[in-house]
Design a protein around this motif. Structure first.
Motif, short mmCIF file in Angstrom:
data_model
loop_
_atom_site.label_atom_id
_atom_site.label_comp_id
_atom_site.label_asym_id
_atom_site.label_seq_id
_atom_site.Cartn_x
_atom_site.Cartn_y
_atom_site.Cartn_z
N ASN A 127 0.85 -1.18 0.00
CA ASN A 127 0.00 0.00 0.00
C ASN A 127 0.89 1.24 0.00
OD1 ASN A 127 -1.52 2.28 1.08
ND2 ASN A 127 -3.14 0.81 1.51
N GLU A 128 0.92 1.97 -1.12
CA GLU A 128 1.81 3.13 -1.23
C GLU A 128 1.47 4.23 -0.23
OE1 GLU A 128 2.57 4.53 -5.27
OE2 GLU A 128 1.72 2.66 -6.00
N ARG A 129 0.17 4.47 -0.04
CA ARG A 129 -0.23 5.54 0.88
C ARG A 129 0.23 5.23 2.30
NH1 ARG A 129 -4.48 9.26 0.34
NH2 ARG A 129 -5.24 8.14 -1.47
N PHE A 130 0.11 3.98 2.69
CA PHE A 130 0.59 3.58 4.01
C PHE A 130 2.09 3.77 4.12
CE2 PHE A 130 2.68 0.35 6.55
CZ PHE A 130 2.12 0.58 7.79
N GLY A 131 2.83 3.42 3.07
CA GLY A 131 4.28 3.57 3.10
C GLY A 131 4.71 5.01 3.31
N GLN A 132 4.03 5.96 2.68
CA GLN A 132 4.36 7.37 2.88
C GLN A 132 4.06 7.81 4.31
OE1 GLN A 132 3.06 10.29 0.12
NE2 GLN A 132 4.55 9.61 -1.40
N TRP A 133 2.97 7.30 4.86
CA TRP A 133 2.64 7.65 6.24
C TRP A 133 3.71 7.14 7.20
CZ3 TRP A 133 0.21 3.85 9.79
CH2 TRP A 133 -0.06 4.38 11.05
N ALA A 134 4.20 5.92 6.96
CA ALA A 134 5.22 5.35 7.84
C ALA A 134 6.49 6.17 7.83
CB ALA A 134 5.51 3.91 7.43
#
Length: 339
Positions: free
Chosen positions: A274-281
């Motif tokens: 999940n790209e969006r999750f990766g940016q949040w992390a």
């Protein structure tokens, strides 16, 4: 004498469907990626709902039920709330002794649950159940970690075009307690011994344990003597979904799709990345997070910069009063940082 009162609440939701595989659910059926059974879908159980109702009291009463737990769990991650009230003798001035400000600072945070029935692979549950490690006191659910993740302003007097008012702000966040404990053990043991002890893969460690990500909202509420109301959510974590309720009714929501890819395309059931999750992390490592290791002034500069162009505030709702409009109040009041 006229009494003025209003409230604003943000609710943070991890969208998802039933993850109870014994009753036809899917343990990967949420907007929290799994990364092949080694990541946060297993650690931060999703909320088993894809949207929230209009009435806030209904949201408070909703519960999800999983076979791993003996009680229902709340169907949201975080709640951030401000209540303001005061008296006005003329609709233009505020009686100082009548001002009250309340927040939900004493509310217990939601549980973090470690998912995993007997048929489901889960590295964290394996660690919990090991006899040689007692990192989590054997518990498969713990309250979310909200320590050092709350900043609250006082009730601040304001005046717009001769009309007095009051506003306040709260910046509140939370993170996965299991991940925070793993982070402590990672630095205590060192990378090599940590990996050997837990059996975790090296690619899991940097993003999710070295810098545990935080879900948060930066909420501000203003009330003017003429009845004008303005709620603004200046900033939110990029993940997951956030709602704004004003006077107990849903008024706005952040743009978030279940696991949607930043490059386009829709999330699919059983998708591990999940790209969006990766940016949040990664957000925790720079000025975009109010809980990053950087100074508060760095975060203020970031918010001042991003609010000069869309799509900020992240959420907003206003009601015009007898003399002022919500848009006029908004133009006169920059972000109130709660420190």
């Amino acid at each position: 004498m006229v009494e003025r009162s209003t409230s604003a609440t943000t609710i943070t939701l991890i969208p998802g469907h039933s993850e109870n595989s014994t009753e036809g659910g899917d343990d990967l059926d949420s907007a929290m990626p799994d990364y092949n059974g080694k990541c946060l879908d297993a650690w931060f159980v999703a909320d088993a709902v894809t949207d929230l109702p209009d009435d806030l009291q209904t949201v408070r009463e909703m519960r999800k039920h999983l076979p791993e737990y003996d009680e229902g769990l709340r169907q949201y991650r975080l709640a951030n709330r401000i209540d303001l009230s005061f008296s006005t003798p003329d609709g233009r001035s505020v009686t100082e002794p009548s001002i009250t400000l309340e927040t939900n600072a004493n509310e217990k945070p939601s549980y973090v649950g470690v998912e995993g029935e007997d048929s489901e692979e889960n590295v964290v549950r394996d660690i919990i159940e090991r006899d040689d490690l007692d990192w989590f006191d054997g518990k498969s659910k713990l309250r979310a970690d909200v320590s050092n993740k709350r900043f609250e302003s006082d009730a601040v007097r304001e005046k717009v075009n001769g009309i007095e008012g009051v506003r306040a702000s709260v910046l509140f966040g939370g993170s996965d307690t299991y991940i925070e404990i793993l982070r402590e053990k990672f630095y205590e043991l060192g990378p090599a011994e940590f990996l050997e002890t837990t059996g975790m893969d090296v690619e899991v460690v940097p993003a999710f344990i070295v810098h545990p990500p935080t879900m948060y909202t930066f909420l501000e509420l203003a009330a003017m003597a003429d009845g004008t109301k303005l709620a603004r959510v200046w900033d939110v974590s990029r993940y997951p979904k956030h709602y704004l309720y004003v006077d107990e009714r849903k008024r706005d929501v952040t743009d978030f799709e279940e696991g949607s890819r930043l490059s386009g395309g829709e999330w699919r059931q059983n998708e591990n990345a999940n790209e969006r999750f990766g940016q949040w992390a990664l957000e925790e490592q720079d000025f975009r997070s109010p809980f990053s290791p950087h100074t508060r002034s760095g975060y203020e500069q970031y918010v001042d910069h991003v609010t000069s162009f869309g799509p900020y505030p992240a959420m907003t709702y206003g009601e015009d009063g007898e003399e002022l409009t919500a848009s006029v109040v908004a133009s006169h009041l920059p972000p109130l940082f709660p420190w």
